[in-house]
Write an enzyme that holds these catalytic residues in place. Structure first.
Site, short mmCIF file in Angstrom:
data_model
loop_
_atom_site.label_atom_id
_atom_site.label_comp_id
_atom_site.label_asym_id
_atom_site.label_seq_id
_atom_site.Cartn_x
_atom_site.Cartn_y
_atom_site.Cartn_z
N THR A 43 -10.09 0.18 -9.46
CA THR A 43 -9.14 -0.74 -8.83
C THR A 43 -9.17 -1.97 -9.72
OG1 THR A 43 -9.36 0.06 -6.56
CG2 THR A 43 -8.83 -2.28 -6.77
N ASN A 60 -6.41 4.10 -6.89
CA ASN A 60 -7.61 4.62 -6.25
C ASN A 60 -8.66 4.98 -7.29
OD1 ASN A 60 -9.38 5.25 -4.27
ND2 ASN A 60 -8.43 7.15 -3.63
N GLY A 91 -13.84 -2.01 -6.71
CA GLY A 91 -15.15 -1.49 -6.26
C GLY A 91 -15.11 -0.65 -5.00
N GLY A 92 -13.93 -0.12 -4.62
CA GLY A 92 -13.89 0.77 -3.46
C GLY A 92 -14.50 0.07 -2.25
N THR A 95 -4.30 -0.85 -7.19
CA THR A 95 -5.07 0.34 -7.54
C THR A 95 -4.22 1.61 -7.55
OG1 THR A 95 -7.15 1.50 -7.02
CG2 THR A 95 -5.73 0.98 -5.16
N ARG A 136 0.85 -1.20 0.00
CA ARG A 136 0.00 0.00 0.00
C ARG A 136 0.89 1.25 0.00
NH1 ARG A 136 -5.18 1.66 -1.08
NH2 ARG A 136 -6.20 2.71 0.65
N ASP A 140 -7.98 8.09 0.78
CA ASP A 140 -8.45 6.97 1.61
C ASP A 140 -8.15 7.19 3.10
OD1 ASP A 140 -9.81 5.46 -0.20
OD2 ASP A 140 -8.18 4.08 -0.63
N SER A 195 -7.59 0.75 3.47
CA SER A 195 -8.14 0.28 2.19
C SER A 195 -9.31 -0.67 2.44
CB SER A 195 -7.04 -0.45 1.43
OG SER A 195 -7.56 -1.09 0.29
N SER A 196 -10.07 -0.92 1.38
CA SER A 196 -11.11 -1.97 1.43
C SER A 196 -10.72 -3.16 0.57
CB SER A 196 -12.44 -1.42 0.92
OG SER A 196 -12.87 -0.35 1.73
N1 GLY Z 1 -8.63 2.96 -2.98
C1 GLY Z 1 -9.65 2.04 -2.65
C2 GLY Z 1 -9.26 1.12 -1.55
O1 GLY Z 1 -8.07 0.96 -1.31
O2 GLY Z 1 -10.09 0.55 -0.92
#
Ligand code: GLY
Length: 574
Positions: A383, A403, A475-476, A401, A108, A425, A454-455
Site C-alpha cells: 500500500t 492490496n 502496512g495492511g 493501494t 475504495r 479484504d 480496509s485498515s
Molecule cells: N488492502 C489493505 C487495506 O485496505 O487495509
C-alpha cells in the site's frame, strides 16, 4: 460529466511549462535521495517515490493547491510506483482545508455485481487457497480514477490536464526504476507470467536492475484517455472494453455495468478529541478511523508518558488496547452503506472504558477470552501513503493501494496497469483469516456493490484548533497500530516527528494472539518481561513506512519521510 474549467489556450500555455520541465528531466539517472526532515514555508510533499514527490512539489510551485498536488502525485505513482500506486485500485483521502473544514473521500473498490458471499469457497465451504488473492477473480471494481475526479471537481484549482500530463510524459518517455522497484518486480516474475493472458512488460528476461528504463506506452494511452474524457475515459469506452476483455479472457467477473456504476463517496471524517488535540481519520469502509479513535480514547485513561516509550509495560498496555479494538473491528466493522455500523457505541468513551476495565498490568488477557477465532499469519505489507500541505494550509492525507504488491498480478492487456486483489479484504468466510490474518463476519461479508473493509488510516491532527500533523502509512493491518504509535510518540512521549516515525514499532491485533515486534523494539530482557506476562512474541524486520508532515510553531512545515525502512520515501518542501 467531466467538464474542463479553463480555455484550451490557457491549458496549452500551462501544459507547455509542465511539459518542458518534464521533458528536460525525464528518465534521469538515479541519484541519492535527500534525507528528511525537510523544511518549507510554502508547501510540503512526502511520498514513497522520488518522481511522485517531485511532481507534487512542482504543482505546488506552479500555484496549485494541496488537492491539485495530490492528483498529480496519485497519477505519477500509478506510473513510477506500480507496486501500490495505481489506477487499478482504490484508496482513501482525509483532508482539512485552510478554513478548517475536515472531511473524507472513499474511493475504495467495490465487489462486482456477480460477486457472491461464498465465491471463494469449495463445495464443503472451505476457502479455495489463493482464489481471492491472485488472478482475475480477486479484483474489485477500481475506484482511483473516479476518486481523483471527485477531488478535482470539488477542490481542484488548476486544469486537470496539467495535473495528469507529467504522469503521461513519464509513462511514455520512461523512468529509471529504483533498486526497490526492481527488486519487488523481480520477486513476482513467475506470478506475472502465470496469471496474465498476455505477458506484461514487467516480465523481463534476466530480471530488472536499478536504473533500467521502464517505458509504458499502453499506460500512457490509458492516462491520455483519462486526461481527455475524465473518469468516463476509464469507466467507459476503450479502457472499459480492455478491462472487460481481460476479465473475460481470465475468468474474472467485472462487467461494463460494474465499471459504469462505480462512484467515489464523500463522507464525514471520524473526528475525536484527545486532550488539546483533535484527530480526524477515515470512516468505514475503512476501519482505520474508528480503530485509531478507540485506541486514543482508551489511551487517555492511562499514563503512557509515565510508562515510557517502548518499555515492556507500555507495549503490554498497547497490546491489551489493540486486541480489544481489533476484536471490535472483526465484529462490528464493514461498509456502512451496507451494514449498520454502531458508530456511537464504538466511539463512546464509556463503552471503551468498560471494554478496557479488565486490563491487568500483571498478566496478558488471552485473545480467546475476548472473542474466539483461529488465525495464523500476517504477510504482505504493501500500500502507499502520501501527505501534502500547501502554503495556504490545505492538508491532504491519502493512502492508496492495490492490496498486495502489484495487486492481483493481472495487468490489463493493452491498458498497461495492474488490477487490485482487494476482494481478499472481505471476510471470505466467517472467522477465516485474510492475508493480513484479519478475520471478520457478517459486517464484512461479500455482497455485490459493497466495499471491502480496509485498515488504511490517512490521518490529520489539529492542536488547539490549528493544523498540526498529517500522516499515514502502508502496512495492511499494521497501518492502524503504526499511526497510533506515531501519534503517541509525539503527543505523549514528546518525540520529534522524525524520531517518532523512525522508532521501531510493535503490533497486536487480537488474532493471532501474538505481539509482533519490529527488530530493535526491545532488548532480550524486555522481551523476557513480556513473555513473563504471558505474551507470545515474534520479531520481524519492518513495520510500515510512515510519511508525515508537522506544522511547526514558527509556521514552517516539517516533512518526514521514513528512511529507516526499505523503500524510496522522499520529503521535499519549498
Ligand atoms: N488492502 C489493505 C487495506 O485496505 O487495509
Amino acid at each position: 460529466m467531466f467538464m474542463f474549467r479553463d480555455s484550451a489556450k490557457a491549458l496549452f500555455l500551462s501544459l507547455s511549462v509542465s511539459l518542458l520541465l518534464f521533458a528536460a528531466c525525464s528518465a534521469p539517472e538515479p541519484e541519492a535521495l535527500p534525507r528528511s526532515p525537510a523544511f518549507g514555508a510554502n508547501g510540503m510533499v512526502v511520498t514513497a517515490n522520488p518522481e511522485a514527490t517531485a511532481v507534487g512539489l512542482q504543482i505546488l510551485q506552479e500555484g496549485g493547491n494541496a488537492f491539485d498536488a495530490a492528483i498529480a502525485v496519485k497519477y505519477m505513482l500509478s506510473v513510477t510506483y506500480p507496486i501500490a500506486g495505481n489506477i487499478g485500485g482504490g484508496g482513501f483521502m482525509v483532508y482539512r482545508t485552510a478554513e478548517g473544514e475536515a472531511g473524507a473521500l472513499d474511493f475504495r473498490e467495490t465487489a462486482p455485481a456477480a460477486a457472491t458471499r461464498d465465491m471463494y469457497l469449495d463445495e464443503e465451504g472451505n476457502l479455495i487457497d489463493g482464489l481471492s488473492r491472485i488472478g482475475h477473480l480477486s479484483a474489485g471494481v477500481p475506484g482511483t480514477v473516479a476518486g481523483m475526479e471527485e477531488v478535482w471537481q470539488r477542490f481542484g484549482s488548476l486544469p486537470f490536464a496539467q495535473l495528469i500530463e507529467p504522469a503521461i510524459q513519464v509513462a511514455e518517455q520512461g523512468h529509471r526504476v529504483t533498486a526497490f522497484n526492481a527488486e519487488q518486480s523481480n520477486r513476482f516474475q513467475e506470478e506475472f507470467a502465470e496469471v496474465n493472458t498476455q505477458l506484461p512488460l514487467f516480465v523481463k528476461e534476466g530480471g530488472w536492475q536499478e536504473g533500467d528504463l521502464l517505458v509504458q506506452p499502453d499506460l500512457a494511452e490509458t492516462l491520455r484517455r483519462i486526461r481527455d474524457e475524465g473518469a468516463a475515459g476509464f469507466y467507459t469506452g476503450t479502457t472499459a472494453d480492455l478491462i472487460v476483455a481481460e476479465m473475460q479472457a481470465g475468468g474474472g467477473i467485472i462487467t461494463h455495468e460494474d465499471l459504469a456504476a462505480y462512484r467515489a463517496v464523500w463522507r464525514p471524517a471520524v473526528s475525536v478529541a484527545y486532550k488539546n488535540y483533535r484527530i480526524h481519520s477515515m470512516p468505514p469502509s475503512s476501519s482505520g478511523g474508528i480503530a485509531i479513535a478507540q485506541l486514543m480514547l482508551g489511551s487517555a485513561d492511562f499514563d503512557f508518558a509515565a510508562l515510557g516509550h517502548l518499555t515492556p509495560e507500555s507495549i503490554h498496555l498497547m497490546t491489551e488496547l489493540m486486541r480489544r479494538v481489533y476484536a471490535d473491528r472483526a465484529t462490528h466493522l464493514g461498509d456502512s452503506d451496507f451494514y449498520d455500523v454502531p458508530f456511537e457505541m464504538l466511539l463512546d468513551p464509556q463503552y471503551i472504558r468498560a471494554r478496557n476495565a479488565d486490563i491487568s498490568m500483571e498478566a496478558a488477557t488471552p485473545s480467546s477470552a475476548i472473542k474466539e477465532g483461529e488465525v495464523e499469519r500476517i504477510e504482505s505489507f504493501e500500500t502507499t501513503h502520501f501527505s501534502i500541505v500547501d502554503g495556504a494550509g490545505n492538508a491532504v492525507s491519502l493512502t492508496t493501494t492495490v492490496n498486495s504488491f502489484f495487486g492481483s498480478k493481472v495487468m490489463v492487456a493493452g491498458a498497461g496497469f495492474f488490477l487490485n486483489n482487494e476482494m481478499d479484504d472481505f471476510a471470505a468466510a466467517p472467522g477465516v483469516p485474510n492475508q493480513f490474518g484479519l478475520v471478520g463476519g457478517e459486517a464484512n461479508a461479500i455482497e455485490p456493490g459493497k466495499r471491502m473493509l480496509s485498515s488504511m488510516s490517512p490521518t490529520i491532527v489539529e492542536r488547539n484548533g490549528a493544523l498540526y500533523l498529517v500522516l499515514g502509512t502502508p502496512g495492511g493491518s499494521t497501518i492502524i497500530t503504526n499511526v497510533y504509535q506515531v501519534l503517541m510518540n509525539v503527543l505523549e512521549h514528546g518525540l520529534g516527528l522524525q524520531q517518532a516515525v523512525d522508532a521501531p514499532k510493535m503490533h497486536a491485533q487480537w488474532l493471532p494472539d501474538v505481539i509482533t515486534l519490529e527488530e530493535g523494539a526491545l532488548d532480550e530482557a524486555g522481551m523476557e518481561a513480556l513473555r513473563a506476562l504471558g505474551h507470545e512474541l515474534r520479531v520481524i524486520p519492518q513495520i510500515g513506512r510512515v510519511q508525515a508532515i508537522q506544522l511547526l510553531d514558527d509556521g514552517r512545515l516539517k516533512g518526514v519521510a521514513d528512511h529507516t525502512r526499505t523503500g524510496d520515501s522522499v520529503a521535499r518542501g519549498f
